[in-house]
Design a protein around this motif. Structure first.
Motif, PDB file in Angstrom:
ATOM      1  N   GLY A 209     -48.101 -24.806  10.430  1.00 60.40           N
ATOM      2  CA  GLY A 209     -48.296 -26.219  10.089  1.00 60.40           C
ATOM      3  C   GLY A 209     -47.116 -26.865   9.391  1.00 60.40           C
ATOM      4  N   GLN A 210     -46.016 -26.117   9.254  1.00 56.08           N
ATOM      5  CA  GLN A 210     -44.844 -26.647   8.543  1.00 56.08           C
ATOM      6  C   GLN A 210     -43.815 -27.197   9.547  1.00 56.08           C
ATOM      7  OE1 GLN A 210     -46.781 -26.226   5.678  1.00 56.08           O
ATOM      8  NE2 GLN A 210     -44.745 -26.289   4.776  1.00 56.08           N
ATOM      9  N   PRO A 211     -42.963 -28.122   9.121  1.00 52.58           N
ATOM     10  CA  PRO A 211     -41.930 -28.628  10.025  1.00 52.58           C
ATOM     11  C   PRO A 211     -41.065 -27.476  10.542  1.00 52.58           C
ATOM     12  CG  PRO A 211     -42.043 -29.967   8.051  1.00 52.58           C
ATOM     13  CD  PRO A 211     -42.927 -28.781   7.810  1.00 52.58           C
ATOM     14  N   THR A 212     -40.853 -27.445  11.833  1.00 51.62           N
ATOM     15  CA  THR A 212     -40.174 -26.306  12.447  1.00 51.62           C
ATOM     16  C   THR A 212     -39.234 -26.790  13.540  1.00 51.62           C
ATOM     17  OG1 THR A 212     -42.118 -24.930  12.022  1.00 51.62           O
ATOM     18  CG2 THR A 212     -40.560 -24.125  13.679  1.00 51.62           C
ATOM     19  N   MET A 213     -38.026 -26.219  13.561  1.00 48.35           N
ATOM     20  CA  MET A 213     -37.073 -26.519  14.630  1.00 48.35           C
ATOM     21  C   MET A 213     -36.945 -25.288  15.505  1.00 48.35           C
ATOM     22  SD  MET A 213     -35.020 -28.413  16.257  1.00 48.35           S
ATOM     23  CE  MET A 213     -35.509 -29.756  15.192  1.00 48.35           C
ATOM     24  N   ILE A 214     -37.077 -25.487  16.794  1.00 50.72           N
ATOM     25  CA  ILE A 214     -36.973 -24.370  17.734  1.00 50.72           C
ATOM     26  C   ILE A 214     -35.850 -24.687  18.709  1.00 50.72           C
ATOM     27  CG2 ILE A 214     -38.210 -22.975  19.442  1.00 50.72           C
ATOM     28  CD1 ILE A 214     -40.808 -24.273  18.096  1.00 50.72           C
ATOM     29  N   ASN A 215     -34.838 -23.817  18.773  1.00 51.14           N
ATOM     30  CA  ASN A 215     -33.716 -24.018  19.687  1.00 51.14           C
ATOM     31  C   ASN A 215     -33.484 -22.771  20.518  1.00 51.14           C
ATOM     32  OD1 ASN A 215     -32.244 -25.902  17.098  1.00 51.14           O
ATOM     33  ND2 ASN A 215     -32.730 -26.742  19.104  1.00 51.14           N
ATOM     34  N   ASN A 216     -32.955 -22.984  21.682  1.00 51.16           N
ATOM     35  CA  ASN A 216     -32.630 -21.890  22.589  1.00 51.16           C
ATOM     36  C   ASN A 216     -31.428 -21.087  22.089  1.00 51.16           C
ATOM     37  OD1 ASN A 216     -30.607 -21.442  25.197  1.00 51.16           O
ATOM     38  ND2 ASN A 216     -32.670 -20.644  25.462  1.00 51.16           N
ATOM     39  N   VAL A 217     -31.342 -19.844  22.505  1.00 48.78           N
ATOM     40  CA  VAL A 217     -30.252 -18.944  22.112  1.00 48.78           C
ATOM     41  C   VAL A 217     -28.883 -19.560  22.422  1.00 48.78           C
ATOM     42  CG1 VAL A 217     -29.188 -16.707  22.591  1.00 48.78           C
ATOM     43  CG2 VAL A 217     -31.677 -16.896  22.477  1.00 48.78           C
ATOM     44  N   GLU A 218     -28.732 -20.040  23.669  1.00 45.74           N
ATOM     45  CA  GLU A 218     -27.427 -20.566  24.094  1.00 45.74           C
ATOM     46  C   GLU A 218     -27.056 -21.803  23.284  1.00 45.74           C
ATOM     47  OE1 GLU A 218     -27.225 -21.498  28.274  1.00 45.74           O
ATOM     48  OE2 GLU A 218     -25.199 -22.295  28.109  1.00 45.74           O
ATOM     49  N   THR A 219     -28.064 -22.627  23.009  1.00 48.29           N
ATOM     50  CA  THR A 219     -27.815 -23.818  22.193  1.00 48.29           C
ATOM     51  C   THR A 219     -27.240 -23.417  20.841  1.00 48.29           C
ATOM     52  OG1 THR A 219     -29.775 -24.761  23.231  1.00 48.29           O
ATOM     53  CG2 THR A 219     -28.874 -25.940  21.320  1.00 48.29           C
ATOM     54  N   LEU A 220     -27.934 -22.474  20.185  1.00 47.12           N
ATOM     55  CA  LEU A 220     -27.513 -22.065  18.842  1.00 47.12           C
ATOM     56  C   LEU A 220     -26.170 -21.340  18.879  1.00 47.12           C
ATOM     57  CD1 LEU A 220     -31.011 -21.000  17.495  1.00 47.12           C
ATOM     58  CD2 LEU A 220     -29.598 -22.872  16.602  1.00 47.12           C
ATOM     59  N   ALA A 221     -25.948 -20.549  19.952  1.00 47.02           N
ATOM     60  CA  ALA A 221     -24.687 -19.807  20.043  1.00 47.02           C
ATOM     61  C   ALA A 221     -23.499 -20.752  20.244  1.00 47.02           C
ATOM     62  CB  ALA A 221     -24.767 -18.795  21.183  1.00 47.02           C
TER      63      ALA A 221
END
Lengths: 429, 773
Positions: A209-221
């Protein structure tokens, strides 16, 4: 099918990898963690980092292609409670195998990318959700994380800056649907991997229930190099509105399948050449340019198309996750669709009606056409069932299952007709 | 309020409501399956897809909140295409077996398929087969292929019952509803999942294949099993009750009923029903006619009065007797000159007589809104299953719920604090809380309690009671607190606490008509302790089984055995040695009558079916018996006349109810020698009807009672799980299988009452001897 072949064009994520230099010292030798050190030393404004990412025109590499900087700006800045950052490494789209190479050969780029993202977004806890069916990669990444922790690059008071970021690995159980952001969150919470109804989006109501950012591996790399060279410079690597480089997982009937990192906008023909051209000199028939859930494009059209979001959209498909599946003239399109339809039938989570019931129906119709038992009305029925799924489901899996069906029928209808009329395959294999 | 447009009609809707709810409130029905007003939203069935202008794709109406200026089309081509697509998907794997499906005629899928389905199926493959499951004697899962995966049952367990017993296993079109690892479904509210199931997947096992629903006629009635006053729809074909469903009443039972309320009807059709009056002649039971039986009883009562005085006549009624039955029974006994009348069969301390007319102290609806609740001596889930759901609702919304009890049963809700103490320590337990309250407030603790040192839990309870404002906190006395030998002292202590903390004092009254019994004055005025304290010569017993329904079965048996005449008025045969006459009276479904629930609401009902055999409504039987005895005031023509004498036409009788005595708490500890008994009344043995309900008797909750021993005691006596133990009180003993429990205080043994296996024992509280058998 690796990335260790040196045939990339201006690589960012895959630059300088030899398979052995994945460890911390190797990454540092390639200039790794410099960006993080600089940010922590200079106490860069988090907002400035987000601005750089926006300027880079980096678009989410998981498949949807949503601008990363914009997505980051949705995270509530002044939120007082716990926020989370999650690296989505649940790569399982057929034809896509780039994230596992990144985690295997350049894990610290992901970790540094996460650290920079966490700093920019004000999160102190991060997870990396690794697909359940790849053990060695999970173990490799855990090793890299341990190195980072021992080097005080993660944990409390990182490099004495006062910035905290605890990074934890999370091994999934091998479900395609858990690559969908909210199903991933449910899975992490110990529940069944069922997508949530949105809104609310994870940026306001995510993990626990908390604010969460989800990014792909390639994006973060891509983040460390992006910040190092500056958003504008990164954008300039690619084309307008399609910033940076992109890794394409080229598979199918090519001489040298593998991961190829090239600037956005590289012509498909050039990419095919990097992959050694068509295997055995056969003629190209079709390309699925962005992972199995995007529309198939006839080979001759593809040969005239550039590999970026906008160009591929113009020919009626999507760049998706960058899984480029090349089919040559000997391929039966009915059989190819049968394999894809089976996949979506098998991976549908079963939560909402159109996908649960429809994916199985699609697969069964294609199966009977392939077996020479198709009925005259089956092609229209297929199209109708697929269109009844599209747009009516909770998450994108329904569309992902319907899209290949509709595009295969659109471009290769005659092969389906042949199967039904002659009760067998007429493709010369 | 914001304005939106639905199908060209401008309507006002409250902010935060969904399009589906806003449409429904304005007369537009949007088809749906997974949506239910009491459950969370999943938007998974997709049947409620509607067109929302400016939205690229159809939106689920159940999960789309209204927003200003929104334009919704529920019947546009886009909306209808989406709805029809979903209906087709729902039907492809759904068996076309409506003609043999129990749900046929009341099935949501069947109804909506008429509107949104197509005449023929385009699906030509084999339909999915889902293997059947056996999870409960109450819920049939024989036809799980019918399931449309709406997950209402799963959400009900999680959100309302508080125990997630169903889940969906596997994924895609292999997904199926099942219990975890083939466990049984044991919630005392499980039957509601049958109502929630929109198709014929979850069905009532006892009702399955008994009737088509359109053959049934429905009658509004009320539950006789607990004091909530649950509204029922009793459904019958001919003169047989075949099904019981909830009758929705938001203020009382919402749209739920407990399994006890739902399945107890089987007891009404039991083989054990008494169908004709019987008299014992030469130790043999002989069927007779009503006139002979009345003549026999009238003669017997007159002779006993002559020989032993009018004080030798006594009457006892079970607390689920109707208001009218209790009113006439007390009138009859008093007409004969006796004060020996009572209905509080499991009570043993009558010290509050004349001072209280106990009740919940508030509306049932208010319980769910409380912020602080202290439960004293209550087996809440088993005694008051639906009230437990209200308390749980409060707890899930942040209320601090604390307990003082002898057992630490799982209440399926987070507890703020718990004090698990032997019954003889409950008064000092309350003393701990009183001292803690007194210290916080800087007032003197009541005399006698000052020396008690509060535990952390007691302090936590005191603290929570002192927070919050009046009207938002309550202290409830449960059944065990009322049955406690020091009930009046516990009451006084709780009353002090309630007064000092501005909490409401509530009594979770035991029977369906306990409050009605007080209002009917079916209790002695002169402090004569009505039950079996003074041996009488004649007993009239109405709706009870003395060995199972009374505080002390040994005392009951002794008194009845030494009586000259025992008249049993009951729907069931009680061929006990002590009985002399058995009169068949109608159970609640076969008579008109009134129950007054714990909030003081009088709810009257008509008979759903005709009485079986020659059984007659209890009030008519008593009225004629009064005539035979030539007593004054026994010429009622209708039950309403009797009722209106008491209620004066009102339904809300709470003004006549009062929990406050003005008594000062008194510290008088009782020393219990050796091991102490705590007795629960198992949920499916609580009254004669339930005891005969065969499906309920096959549930986990109806397993033979066991002797629960604290682990230390078990070790000391060399008793292990499953060993037989001999329990002795007075002259009687029982042999039960032992179960060692971590949830009991050191010297307390839990042995259920109300069961044949323990009916040779003595009082529900006090000393009990335990040894290895």
């Amino acid at each position: 099918m690796t990335c260790l072949h040196g045939r990339h064009i201006d690589p960012v994520v895959f630059a300088g990898l030899d398979g052995a230099n994945w460890r911390l010292d190797g990454y540092v030798a390639r200039g790794g963690y410099e960006t993080l050190r600089r940010i922590l030393n200079e106490k860069t404004e988090p907002g400035k980092i987000i601005e750089e990412v926006k300027a880079s025109m980096l678009r989410g590499r998981g498949g949807a292609g949503f601008p990363t900087g914009l997505k980051w700006s949705f995270m509530p800045h002044r939120f007082q409670g716990q926020k989370y950052l999650i690296c989505n490494a649940d790569e399982s789209e057929p034809g896509t195998f780039k994230d596992r190479d990144i985690l295997r050969y350049n894990p610290h780029a992901v970790i540094e990318g996460m650290l920079i993202a966490a700093y920019a977004l004000g999160t102190s806890i991060g997870y990396c959700y690794v697909h359940g069916e790849i053990w060695d990669v999970y173990e490799r990444f855990c090793e890299a994380m341990e190195e980072a922790r021992l080097a005080c690059l993660t944990g409390k008071n990182i490099l004495g800056s006062g910035f905290d970021f605890d990074l934890h690995p999370f091994h999934g159980y091998g479900a395609y649907i858990c690559g969908e952001e909210t199903a991933l969150l449910e899975s992490m919470e110990g529940k069944k991997g069922w997508p949530r109804y949105k809104p609310p989006f994870p940026a306001s109501f995510g993990l626990y229930g908390q604010p969460t950012m989800i990014n792909n591996v390639e994006t973060l790399a891509s983040i460390p190099s992006l910040i190092k060279m500056g958003g504008k410079a990164y954008a300039a690597l690619g084309r307008e509105n399609n910033g940076g480089t992109k890794i394409f997982s080229v598979s199918g009937d090519v001489a040298m399948p593998g991961n190829y990192e090239v600037p956005m906008g590289t012509p498909f023909a050039a990419l095919l050449e990097l992959a050694g051209g068509m295997r055995d000199g056969k003629k190209i028939k079709a390309v699925i340019p962005g992972g199995s859930s995007v529309p198939v494009v006839p080979g001759d059209v593809m040969m005239q198309t550039n590999m970026d979001y906008d160009s591929i959209a113009k020919v009626g498909s999507m760049l998706g996750s960058g899984g480029v599946i090349v089919l040559d003239e000997s391929r039966c399109m009915v059989k190819s669709l049968l394999r894809l339809s089976y996949f979506y039938h098998d991976e549908s989570c079963g939560q909402c009606t159109p996908c649960r019931e429809g994916t199985g129906w699609l697969w069964r119709i294609v199966r009977r056409i392939d077996a020479g038992e198709g009925l005259p009305g089956d092609i229209d029925l297929l199209d109708s069932v697929a269109s009844n799924i599209s747009g009516n489901t909770i998450c994108g899996l329904g569309d992902a299952a319907a899209t290949p069906v509709r595009s295969f029928l659109k471009h290769f209808r005659h092969e389906f007709v042949d199967h039904i009329e002659h009760k067998r395959c007429l493709v010369q294999t | 309020m914001i304005e939106i447009e639905i199908d060209g009609k401008k309507i006002a809707a409250a902010e935060g409501t969904s399009v589906l709810e806003a449409a429904y409130a304005n007369g537009t029905h949007i088809p749906h399956f997974c949506y239910h007003k009491k459950l969370s939203i999943t938007a998974s069935c997709r049947m409620c897809l509607v067109e929302v202008e400016k939205s690229p794709r159809p939106q689920p109406a159940c999960a789309t909140p209204v927003s200003p200026g929104m334009v919704v089309h529920t019947h546009s081509p886009i909306a209808v295409a989406a709805q029809k697509a979903v209906m087709e998907f729902l039907l492809i794997n759904h068996p076309l077996d409506c003609p043999i499906c129990d749900k046929g005629g009341e099935c949501k899928l069947q109804d909506l398929a008429v509107g949104y389905g197509s005449g023929a199926s385009r699906f030509s493959e084999e339909k999915r087969i889902v293997f059947h499951k056996n999870v409960s004697p109450l819920i049939s899962m024989r036809e799980m292929s019918r399931c449309i995966h709406c997950t209402r049952c799963v959400r009900f367990g999680e959100e309302i019952a508080g125990i997630r017993e169903f889940g969906m296993q596997n994924r895609g079109d292999r997904a199926e509803i099942t219990s975890f690892l083939n466990k049984t479904v044991d919630s005392e509210l499980s039957g509601n999942m049958i109502d929630l199931c929109p198709v014929g997947a979850l069905l009532s096992k006892p009702f399955r294949y008994q009737a088509r629903n359109w053959e049934l006629s429905s009658h509004k009635s009320f539950s006789p099993h607990d004091s909530l006053g649950t509204n029922l729809s009793v459904q019958s074909r001919g003169d047989t009750v075949l099904r019981v469903l909830p009758f929705e009443n938001e203020r009382i039972n919402e749209c739920w009923i407990s399994d006890r309320d739902r399945f107890s009807y089987q007891g009404l059709n039991s083989e054990d029903r008494l169908l004709k009056p019987r008299i014992k002649q030469d130790n043999k039971w002989v069927e007779t006619d009503w006139a002979t039986a009345f003549g026999y009883i009238a003669h017997g009562l007159r002779s006993i009065r002559q020989e032993h005085g009018s004080g030798a006549i006594a009457a006892l009624a079970a607390p689920h007797s109707t208001l009218e039955e209790m009113a006439l029974l007390q009138k009859l006994v008093r007409g004969l000159g006796s004060e020996h009348i009572d209905f509080r069969l499991r009570q043993s301390d009558f010290g509050l007589d004349g001072q209280v007319v106990p009740w919940l102290g508030m509306k049932i609806e208010a319980v769910g809104r409380l912020n602080d609740i202290l439960l004293v001596g209550s087996f809440l889930r088993k005694d008051h299953p639906l009230l437990a759901a209200r308390v749980r609702y409060a707890a899930m919304n942040g209320a601090k719920v604390s307990v003082l009890h002898a057992v630490d049963d799982d209440l399926l809700m987070p507890l703020h604090a718990r004090m698990i103490k032997a019954p003889s320590d409950w008064l000092s337990g309350l003393g701990e809380i009183m001292v803690a309250v007194a210290r916080c407030k800087g007032v003197a603790a009541p005399a006698g309690f000052e020396h008690i040192e509060p535990s952390d839990d007691a302090s936590a309870i005191a603290e929570s009671l002192l927070q919050g404002c009046e009207g938002n906190k309550a202290i409830f006395l449960g059944n065990a607190a009322i049955q406690h030998p020091q009930a009046s002292k516990l009451h006084a202590a709780v009353e002090w606490l309630a007064r000092e903390t501005d909490a409401t004092l509530g009594v979770l009254t035991e029977g369906a008509n306990t409050v009605g019994g007080y209002l009917a004055n079916a209790l002695p005025a002169d402090g004569t302790q009505g039950t079996f304290a003074s041996a009488c010569k004649a007993y009239l017993l109405m709706n009870l089984e003395p060995e199972l329904d009374c505080a002390d079965p040994q005392a009951a048996r002794a008194a009845l055995s030494s009586a000259d005449m025992v008249v049993v008025l009951s729907p069931y045969r009680h061929e006990h040695e002590y009985a002399d006459v058995m009169l068949p009276i109608a159970p609640f479904t076969e008579t008109s009558g009134t129950f007054v629930n714990s909030e003081g609401l009088a709810q009257s009902f008509q008979g759903a079916v005709l009485p079986q055999g020659e059984a007659r409504p209890g009030w008519k039987v008593l009225r004629v018996l009064g005539n035979f005895l030539e007593l004054e005031g026994f010429d009622y023509e209708t039950s309403e006349e009797i009722r209106d004498e008491i209620t004066r036409g009102d339904h809300d009788l709470s003004a006549q109810l009062n929990n406050m005595t003005g008594m000062q708490p008194e510290f008088s500890p009782v020393a219990v020698e050796g091991i102490e008994r705590i007795a629960d009344v198992p949920i499916y043995f609580s009254d004669p009807i339930v005891r005969r309900a065969s499906a309920l008797q096959a549930t986990t909750d109806a397993r033979p009672p066991r002797a629960y021993l604290p682990v230390d005691l078990g070790d000391k006596l060399g008793i292990q799980n499953g060993d037989l133990v001999k329990l002795t009180q007075g002259q009687g003993s029982a042999v039960l299988s032992a179960l060692l429990s971590e949830n009991l205080p050191g010297n307390v043994v839990r042995v259920a009452a109300a069961h044949e296996l323990t009916s040779a024992l003595g009082p529900m509280f006090g000393t009990i001897r335990v040894e290895k058998a």
